[in-house]
Write an enzyme that holds these catalytic residues in place. Structure first.
Site, PDB file in Angstrom:
ATOM      1  N   ASP A  94       3.295  -4.718  -5.274  1.00 59.67           N
ATOM      2  CA  ASP A  94       3.746  -5.790  -4.752  1.00 59.67           C
ATOM      3  C   ASP A  94       5.254  -5.950  -4.588  1.00 59.67           C
ATOM      4  O   ASP A  94       5.806  -6.624  -3.848  1.00 59.67           O
ATOM      5  CB  ASP A  94       3.379  -7.053  -5.803  1.00 59.67           C
ATOM      6  CG  ASP A  94       1.851  -7.544  -5.378  1.00 59.67           C
ATOM      7  OD1 ASP A  94       1.392  -7.296  -4.204  1.00 59.67           O
ATOM      8  OD2 ASP A  94       1.456  -8.275  -6.174  1.00 59.67           O
ATOM      9  N   GLU A 118       0.827  -1.209  -0.174  1.00 60.88           N
ATOM     10  CA  GLU A 118       0.086  -0.057   0.139  1.00 60.88           C
ATOM     11  C   GLU A 118       0.836   1.267   0.125  1.00 60.88           C
ATOM     12  O   GLU A 118       0.547   2.081  -0.530  1.00 60.88           O
ATOM     13  CB  GLU A 118      -0.886   0.086   1.071  1.00 60.88           C
ATOM     14  CG  GLU A 118      -2.009  -1.242   1.172  1.00 60.88           C
ATOM     15  CD  GLU A 118      -2.701  -1.461  -0.027  1.00 60.88           C
ATOM     16  OE1 GLU A 118      -2.797  -0.436  -0.765  1.00 60.88           O
ATOM     17  OE2 GLU A 118      -3.278  -2.462  -0.150  1.00 60.88           O
TER      18      GLU A 118
END
Length: 648
Positions: A560, A497
């Site tokens: 990711d 995030e």
């Protein structure tokens, strides 16, 4: 579309035989689970997210039962109203007696439309009542000045999930299922078979008109391209039939200097799509969309009929149970009220403190990585660190419930209330509150996810990261789970995030969430080169009888990649670091079994790469992975060093 945000969640898994960890990390770690796991009949998939989600639902459904039994008190008046809605949703016997009466009243205004001018004269009320239209208007933070709200205009949704679906072999079968279901629902409302067939065909003709002019999912994933400010005068020129300028002014009780048009190419063709000649087809399209979305709120037979298209599209075998349906309705209508209850009951202060500490560690490591980054210039580096320092952290549940929920009063059955009537009234209240928000400053403390949602997100317009209580559970996180497993799970998610602040979309927003350029030309050119490498790493990988669209999934893959690099660095500073546990838990959190139909849908529309690829490809970019499992050239998991991608 709502506020722009980047979320976790995702895609399917393909079958395969058990493999060595050197050849296939994902299949090795998840082999036993994949052999035993069963996809529930009312779900398109099983997996870590789905299992956690089901556990949350069971807890809350049991709590709701206890409330109705008098064993649980309402923590606030809003929760009591939510439980009135829940009671109505549970009362299938009452709806059996009511039949289709309430929906017949709803569709009367649609049936009364004779000319396009009838609709244009009612356009403002149509928007306020939430009726389907060939456009959407709402209020959101202005991406160029996120302290203030702005009006946005969007293109409508298609019948199929994405415009690319219309060229797929299965499109005819899917549209046939939609047509059959819609015809059955219309006949239940009193139309004869021939009338229903005509309405369905007309709706399909109108849907076909939309397809060439809307953007596919991979282009919609490029958010900066959707910021196209237009004046009211320019907006007015989009349509000879609809007075867009007056409608917008009436909705917000003001005359905005600009309206943000997310798909201008659609509105530039609006008169070709919506005119006197196409009106009959538009009317049928509005009617079918209304009936298909609301029929679930009538009898149980109609609820099951109205689920046929979803089942075909997702590969589910049955609708959800009556009990779960009632839960879904109250979760949909009182989402943040239920979230407040869940967060306060099931999320402890110890977990909140520990998770917050982990996030702060990740941010400090991110800062360290930015400081030693070898391709950023000093000017861009300083701006990036400033943005990082301003990221707001939201963990567990919000401090307050959104004020709009206090306006929602449910009329119970004994006072003449129906499930459909209350549902539509709640929607009208939310719509009205949204347009009223044009005159309010943006509340940066508001959350974009309720605490009972198993997910996490970054919102570039607020520059905040949100971790709802429900995702802070095994296998992602547990206070009693090893440090290494937690960093392979929630640690990577936290880094994910944070990384969204610096992915191909987030990179266009500054520390206050404003869309502005804070890069030097040279640095951004280098960043774009690395972004293309990430696109290429995933693009064209065979999956679910198709191939991965690297452009569609690039932002999530950047996140990711950055999340794993950060989590690895934090973990390696610990004396008890176990990188085998780290990579093993990374593969575990992405385990999933899905129906072939669901795999295809996600491959076409989801901005996340398929779960198996998330589990396998990202570790291949890191030297630590090869050293941890003694992987060398010739092993299945080997990736040549010059093909490994790292950005942050």
């Amino acid at each position: 579309m709502g506020n722009v945000q980047f979320v976790l969640g995702g895609a399917p898994v393909t079958k395969g035989k058990q493999a060595s960890i050197k050849d296939n990390l994902y299949m090795h770690v998840n082999y036993d689970w994949l052999q035993k796991a069963q996809i529930p009949v009312d779900k398109p998939a099983a997996g870590s997210f789905q299992d956690m989600d089901e556990a949350v639902h069971q807890k809350l459904m049991n709590d709701f039962d206890r409330y109705h039994q008098g064993k649980l008190s309402a923590p606030n008046p809003m929760f009591a109203e939510a439980m009135k809605m829940h009671q109505l949703a549970l009362d299938f016997k009452q709806r059996e007696q009511e039949g289709v009466t309430s929906l017949l009243e709803v569709i009367k205004p649609i049936q009364k439309l004779s000319l396009l001018t009838d609709l244009s004269h009612q356009l403002t009320d149509w928007v306020k009542n939430g009726f389907p239209l060939p456009l959407t208007i709402d209020v959101e933070p202005d991406w160029k000045n996120t302290a203030q709200n702005a009006v946005f205009m969007y293109a409508p949704e298609l019948i199929l999930p994405d415009k690319t679906y219309y060229t797929k072999p299965e499109s005819d079968e899917l549209l046939h299922t939609w047509a059959t279901m819609t015809s059955q629902l219309l006949q239940a409302l009193g139309y004869n078979q021939e009338q229903a067939a005509d309405i369905v065909n007309q709706a399909l003709v109108f849907d076909k008109l939309l397809v060439p002019h809307v953007l596919p999912a991979d282009e919609l994933a490029d958010y900066p391209k959707q910021y196209n400010p237009r004046t009211l005068k320019e907006i007015q020129q989009y349509s000879q039939s609809f007075d867009f300028a007056s409608t917008i002014s009436e909705l917000i009780d003001d005359h905005p200097e600009k309206v943000i048009v997310t798909q201008p190419q659609f509105f530039e063709h609006f008169d070709q799509i919506v005119n006197d000649t196409t009106f009959k087809n538009l009317k049928s399209w509005i009617l079918t969309k209304t009936v298909n979305s609301l029929a679930k709120l009538l009898t149980d037979d109609l609820r099951q009929t109205a689920d046929q298209f979803h089942q075909k599209l997702s590969g589910t075998q049955k609708p959800v149970s009556q009990r779960k349906f009632a839960y879904q309705i109250v979760d949909e209508t009182f989402k943040y009220v239920i979230g407040d209850f869940y967060g306060k009951k099931y999320f402890g202060e110890d977990a909140k403190a520990d998770a917050t500490k982990m996030i702060q560690q990740m941010i400090q490591i991110y800062k360290h990585r930015l400081e030693k980054n070898d391709w950023l210039g000093d000017q861009t580096r300083a701006k990036a660190i400033t943005k990082l320092d301003h990221i707001a952290i939201k963990v567990g549940f919000p401090e307050k419930i959104k004020p709009v929920y206090a306006k929602m009063k449910i009329i119970p059955a004994e006072d003449g209330g129906t499930l459909l009537g209350n549902y539509l009234n709640v929607e009208r209240i939310k719509i009205a509150d949204n347009f009223e928000s044009y005159h309010r400053p943006v509340d940066r403390t508001e959350w974009n996810m309720p605490s009972q949602l198993v997910n996490a997100c970054y919102d570039p317009s607020r520059n905040d990261i949100t971790f709802p209580a429900a995702i802070l559970e095994k296998p992602f996180y547990d206070l009693h789970q090893s440090h290494s497993k937690n960093f392979g799970g929630i640690g990577c998610v936290m880094g994910h995030e944070i990384s969204h602040a610096f992915d191909n979309n987030g990179a266009h927003f500054d520390e206050y969430g404003n869309m502005t350029n804070w890069w030097t030309k040279e640095d951004f050119a280098h960043f774009e080169k690395l972004t293309r490498e990430m696109i290429n790493e995933f693009d064209g990988i065979p999956f679910a009888s198709g191939t991965v669209n690297g452009k569609l999934v690039v932002s999530e893959n950047i996140a990711d990649n950055g999340g794993m690099s950060c989590a690895l660095e934090v973990l390696k500073q610990s004396a008890d670091a176990d990188l085998q546990e780290f990579f093993t838990n990374w593969a575990t959190i992405w385990r999933m079994k899905a129906s072939p139909a669901y795999e295809k849908m996600l491959l076409a529309t989801d901005v996340h790469a398929p779960e198996m690829l998330r589990g396998n490809v990202q570790p291949q970019n890191f030297d630590d992975f090869y050293q941890t499992f003694d992987i060398y050239q010739g092993d299945g998991m080997w990736l040549e060093p010059d093909k490994r991608v790292q950005i942050w």
